[in-house]
Design a protein around this motif. Structure first.
Motif: not given
Length: 188
Positions: A106-132
């Motif tokens: 399982v992988l969990s994240k919050i996705r923010f729509s910032v057109p034209p991008l989807g920006v994923d902010v990860f939690d848990g062991r992937l905290q600090g990763l921000v991927l657009a």
């Protein structure tokens, strides 16, 4: 030539009756987007079904809506924006519940729509990763896309930043990967 499951380097990928070509570019960001730029927020839980190329996704929107789908991704065996073939099947809650019983990582994240991008902010062991990521309908659109100003690096061709790999990534591995791009998220 068409690309079959698994693909052959250099061959083209063609849309089929059910699968479509997935074109996207991915970028590392140093921080989440400012709240004023966000149009929609979703909490996403991805279940990568063990031993398959299948992903079961639950996306809960901030307005209370929910999207449930089963996705198969067949990667292209070449670099660039054409990621491969993708097939989505939208599910009822009952169908989702049946499939959610299967073994998965399982992988969990919050996705923010910032057109034209989807920006994923990860939690848990992937905290600090921000991927657009930006998705495109044509190769030309993908080639002409100008990365966001706050882009630290493009990681479209870095397999470590695909969902199928991130779901297996340890905290130590993430920190090493981010350090290669000059990013050092806060340790916990």
């Amino acid at each position: 030539m068409t690309e079959k499951a698994g693909g052959v380097r250099g061959e083209s990928v063609h849309q089929g009756k059910y699968a479509r070509v997935e074109r996207e570019r991915r970028f590392l960001l140093a921080a989440p987007p400012p709240p004023a730029a966000v149009t929609v927020t979703r909490t996403i839980t991805d279940r990568y079904l063990t031993g398959t190329r299948l992903r079961l996704r639950r996306a809960d929107r901030s307005d209370g809506g929910c999207e449930l789908k089963l996705t198969q991704k067949v990667p292209a065996a070449r670099p660039g924006a054409v990621q491969g073939l993708i097939t989505n099947t939208y599910l009822s809650p009952a169908e989702y519940d049946v499939l959610a019983r299967l073994p998965a990582t399982v992988l969990s994240k919050i996705r923010f729509s910032v057109p034209p991008l989807g920006v994923d902010v990860f939690d848990g062991r992937l905290q600090g990763l921000v991927l657009a990521e930006a998705e495109f309908t044509t190769d030309e659109e993908a080639q002409l896309f100008v990365p966001p100003a706050d882009c630290v690096a493009e990681v479209t061709d870095d397999i470590r930043f695909t969902g199928g790999r991130l779901v297996e990534t340890t905290r130590r591995q993430l920190l090493q990967s981010l350090a290669e791009y000059g990013l050092q998220p806060a340790t916990r």
